[in-house]
Enzyme design. Sequence first.
Site, PDB file in Angstrom:
ATOM      1  N   ALA A  70      62.792-133.076  53.731  1.00  0.00           N
ATOM      2  CA  ALA A  70      63.741-132.218  54.572  1.00  0.00           C
ATOM      3  C   ALA A  70      63.146-130.810  54.615  1.00  0.00           C
ATOM      4  CB  ALA A  70      64.974-132.260  53.959  1.00  0.00           C
ATOM      5  N   ALA A 122      61.762-126.973  50.862  1.00  0.00           N
ATOM      6  CA  ALA A 122      61.682-128.323  51.186  1.00  0.00           C
ATOM      7  C   ALA A 122      62.205-129.252  49.834  1.00  0.00           C
ATOM      8  CB  ALA A 122      60.252-128.550  51.749  1.00  0.00           C
ATOM      9  N   ASP A 123      62.444-130.663  50.029  1.00  0.00           N
ATOM     10  CA  ASP A 123      62.592-131.451  49.000  1.00  0.00           C
ATOM     11  C   ASP A 123      62.068-132.822  49.738  1.00  0.00           C
ATOM     12  OD1 ASP A 123      63.713-132.037  46.369  1.00  0.00           O
ATOM     13  OD2 ASP A 123      64.541-133.758  47.745  1.00  0.00           O
ATOM     14  N   THR A 124      61.595-133.436  48.865  1.00  0.00           N
ATOM     15  CA  THR A 124      60.996-135.001  48.922  1.00  0.00           C
ATOM     16  C   THR A 124      61.704-136.009  48.219  1.00  0.00           C
ATOM     17  OG1 THR A 124      58.824-134.046  49.625  1.00  0.00           O
ATOM     18  CG2 THR A 124      59.003-136.335  48.891  1.00  0.00           C
TER      19      THR A 124
END
Length: 212
Positions: free
Chosen positions: A115, A78-80
């Site tokens: 995501a 995940a990435d924010t």
Amino acid sequence: MMGRPKLVLASGSPRRLTLFNQAGLDPDALRPAEVDETPKRGELPRACANRLAREKAEVALAALKLDDDLRGSFIVAADTVVSVGRRILPKAELLDEAGQCLRLLSGRNHRVYTAVCLVTPKEAFRQRLVETRVRFKRLSSEDIDAYLASGEWRGKAGGYAVQGLAGSFVVKLVGSYTGVVGLPLYETVSLLAGEGFPIHHGWLNPTNPMPG
């Protein structure tokens, strides 16, 4: 673990692990994927989050191919990304960076994009993006100075952690709270379930039982 496929979280974030556990998911391993998180020139926040989640998943997959015990695992990455308009805010590492972020966010709306990228045992990639709108109160200089002194901002996208002291800055949040923390649970669990992972396997013996 017997009874279910292996599951790997491609992150070293304590927040993401806590959220994983909250959903009854107990990863067999943590494999933080190191990638360059610098946005590309002109890259929009949504595209940046999607790209970085995919890159983290690809790095983790390549590493697991060399690990006999974990080869063929489900992988979650995940990435924010926090943005004001088209401007992507940094993951603050310096006091000045965090201060600039907080002053920019003060009294206005911003967006948080997280995501999630799932890699299946057959190496198929599945991805979801969650957009959440957040509004901060107008921050006083005392608010900002005290928050900077707390150190909670360090390494956080946009220079704040909503699950900590900065939660008191939030006037309104429309979207996914867990997405703002760093891992949108509904989307993550839906991706896993959609690919046949037994998401309820750990519910009979939760990793973090609720206090009674």
